[in-house]
Design an enzyme around this catalytic site. Structure first.
Site, PDB file in Angstrom:
ATOM      1  N   GLN A 323       0.833  -1.195   0.000  1.00 15.50           N
ATOM      2  CA  GLN A 323       0.000   0.000   0.000  1.00 15.50           C
ATOM      3  C   GLN A 323       0.875   1.255   0.000  1.00 15.50           C
ATOM      4  OE1 GLN A 323      -0.174  -2.651   2.026  1.00 15.50           O
ATOM      5  NE2 GLN A 323      -2.248  -2.961   2.844  1.00 15.50           N
ATOM      6  N   GLN A 345      -0.683   0.013  -5.695  1.00 17.51           N
ATOM      7  CA  GLN A 345      -1.721  -0.419  -4.750  1.00 17.51           C
ATOM      8  C   GLN A 345      -2.150   0.763  -3.876  1.00 17.51           C
ATOM      9  OE1 GLN A 345      -0.789  -3.940  -2.492  1.00 17.51           O
ATOM     10  NE2 GLN A 345      -2.562  -3.738  -1.153  1.00 17.51           N
ATOM     11  N   ASP A 346      -3.483   0.953  -3.775  1.00 20.39           N
ATOM     12  CA  ASP A 346      -4.053   2.020  -2.929  1.00 20.39           C
ATOM     13  C   ASP A 346      -3.604   3.413  -3.372  1.00 20.39           C
ATOM     14  OD1 ASP A 346      -5.144  -0.065  -1.578  1.00 20.39           O
ATOM     15  OD2 ASP A 346      -4.260   0.390   0.370  1.00 20.39           O
ATOM     16  N   ASP A 367      -7.009  -2.312  -5.538  1.00 19.53           N
ATOM     17  CA  ASP A 367      -7.832  -1.424  -4.694  1.00 19.53           C
ATOM     18  C   ASP A 367      -7.411   0.039  -4.857  1.00 19.53           C
ATOM     19  OD1 ASP A 367      -8.886  -3.814  -3.743  1.00 19.53           O
ATOM     20  OD2 ASP A 367      -7.667  -3.820  -1.931  1.00 19.53           O
ATOM     21  N   ARG A 435     -14.263  -4.716  -5.530  1.00 21.57           N
ATOM     22  CA  ARG A 435     -14.608  -5.765  -4.568  1.00 21.57           C
ATOM     23  C   ARG A 435     -15.082  -5.101  -3.274  1.00 21.57           C
ATOM     24  NH1 ARG A 435      -8.970  -8.469  -2.298  1.00 21.57           N
ATOM     25  NH2 ARG A 435      -7.740  -6.558  -2.095  1.00 21.57           N
TER      26      ARG A 435
END
Length: 530
Positions: A323, A345-346, A367, A435
């Site tokens: 992240q 990521q993130d 994500d 998700r």
């Protein structure tokens, strides 16, 4: 004679005792009735009975709402104090990282509960929609602290016991206030605007924000031609100003290697770059390097009415560092226009409150658009990068944890495509629209182009579970492109193929953001409906 006096006193004291008991009984019954209307009646009853000042008959729903918000504020202050007193001399770096984040989040929780209480009680200057946004933010802050603690495996270290009671009381406040938002839904009209702007915006500010050539209050330039060489230096100077009117900071072309923070009390900041290719704010913090997800952000924005134009926010930690946030925003009524937000990521933490992104580019893998804001992406390009081997790409992970939070991610009139590094190997990696990160995750993709990189099922479960598949709301409305077919989409009860404009309307700028009450003041073009 003395016997008669004693008898009279005995009867009088018995009468008073009976009256007091009767009043307590009525008060208790009254509290029970009101609290039984909430999702969490037990903490409601317990704390209202403990609080002496509320031992009276609650006659009106508005008063009950006020009492609940006041109670949430009281409990939050206790939670905040316990967290502050938790600092130990023998703390590890991970513990200190989590503590620092949680203290900031608890401080923000108190801030938003207080402004909600003042808004509904004293000044009456906030709508119920505002109150729902700020209560949602208060709840999100506490959940984020828990998430950060779990991420660093220190859940028992910093999340104090009262936090569970606070979340339940805020949840009760959300449920009660929700009824007021329905009653006031008709208030969000153009009637409160002057020449396309809210009537609280001055004529000079309208001209300033509508102009294509805005005169800055400060200039940032790496070559020394401005008042500051760092963006944070200019932001700090703006924080010291007395007037909180719009403050424009021009950031000249250059790569600014720094982390910036706009504090919650530093309102109306506007950052203008020389174009997303030329003005770049970048850093490389990541979870792998010891930062929490929250604190890894290159830019962290909390001040109200923030605007960024023609700037890139970048996190260069790379895909192996986990992240690593490029931009984190909890700025209410904020706008990002012609910005590029780049990471893996993130990438983009749309943490809380009402946010609008127009003509932006967002790059990432896992994500990479996540959080619990009410946010609309309009005319944006979402570019999915190549992840690590064995990873799947998840465009969204929405964090709505309470059914009454007025939050969600809406992707409208935008494009979802493969980034240049993914294009040659697009068939080797699976890509999903999103998700469910939390129980009531809510994401809608409307009238957007979806390229072939998106899996036919569209949406991914959370791991190997069926978590939230009945309680989430994932929807698609009139999308186009080779990846837009809904024929083989997931069969979850929470997934919806939206077929009418009425069903899609709740996810527009008008409804999700109440955008007509504030977006015109920014001078940024937007589409109110579908």
């Amino acid at each position: 004679m003395q016997g008669k006096i004693l008898l009279t006193l005995f009867l009088l004291s018995s009468s008073l005792l009976s009256l007091a008991t009767s009043r307590r009984s009525r008060s208790s019954t009254n509290i029970d009735w009101w609290c039984n209307q909430t999702p969490h009646p037990n903490p409601c009853k317990y704390y209202l009975r403990q609080n002496q000042q509320h031992r009276y008959i609650l006659k009106h729903k508005a008063k009950f709402r006020e009492v609940l918000v006041h109670l949430a504020l009281q409990r939050s202050l206790i939670m905040q104090t316990q967290a502050r007193n938790f600092r130990l001399n023998s703390m590890t770096m991970k513990q200190k990282s989590v503590l620092d984040v949680c203290l900031e989040l608890y401080d923000n929780t108190v801030f938003h509960l207080n402004r909600t209480l003042v808004g509904i009680k004293v000044r009456k200057r906030c709508s119920s929609f505002d109150a729902q946004t700020w209560l949602s933010t208060a709840l999100t802050n506490i959940q984020t602290c828990r998430t950060e603690a779990l991420e660093f495996s220190v859940p028992d270290f910093i999340v104090p016991a009262p936090s569970s009671n606070v979340t339940e009381i805020i949840s009760n406040s959300l449920a009660v206030n929700y009824g007021f938002t329905k009653e006031e839904a008709s208030h969000y009209t153009q009637d409160n605007e002057v020449d396309g702007f809210p009537n609280w915006i001055t004529r000079n500010e309208r001209k300033l924000l509508h102009s294509s050539s805005i005169k800055p209050n400060l200039v940032v330039a790496k070559d020394g031609s401005g008042q500051f060489k760092t963006v944070q230096g200019a932001i700090n100077a703006a924080a010291r100003r007395r007037s909180k009117s719009r403050f424009v900071i021009r950031v000249k072309r250059g790569v600014y290697r720094e982390n910036i923070e706009v504090d919650k009390s530093n309102d109306n900041i506007m950052l203008i770059g020389d174009g997303m290719r030329y003005t770049i704010i970048t850093s490389a913090r990541s979870v792998q390097n010891g930062f929490t997800t929250y604190s890894s952000a290159t830019a962290g924005i909390d001040g109200l009415h923030f605007i960024a134009r023609d700037i890139t926010f970048k996190n260069t930690a790379g895909p192996t560092k986990g992240q690593a946030v490029a931009l984190r925003s909890a700025s209410d009524l904020s706008v990002f226009y012609h910005c590029s937000i780049e990471g893996y990521q993130d990438t983009l933490m749309v943490h809380a409150q009402r946010q609008f992104y127009k003509g932006c580019y967002i790059y990432g893998t896992v994500d990479f658009i996540f959080g619990n804001a009410a946010v609309v992406f309009q005319n944006c390009v979402i570019l999915v990068r190549r992840p690590l081997n064995g990873q799947a790409n998840m465009i969204t992970a929405q964090g709505r944890g309470d059914p009454f939070q007025n939050t969600g991610i809406s992707i409208h009139n935008s494009q979802i495509r493969a980034a240049p590094d993914l294009k040659p190997v697009v068939n080797k990696f699976r890509t999903f629209l999103g998700r469910p990160w939390q129980q009531y995750s809510r994401v809608v993709v409307m009238k957007s182009y979806i390229d072939r990189l998106v899996e036919p099922t569209g949406w991914s479960p959370w791991g190997d579970s069926n978590f939230a598949e009945k309680t989430l709301y994932f929807g698609e409305y009139r999308n186009l492109g080779p990846g837009s077919s809904t024929r083989n989409r997931v069969r979850w009860s929470g997934y919806h193929v939206i077929t009418t404009s009425t069903q899609a309307h709740p996810y527009t700028v008008a409804t999700l953001l109440a955008g007509q009450t504030w977006l015109p003041s920014t001078g940024i073009p937007f589409t109110l409906g579908l």
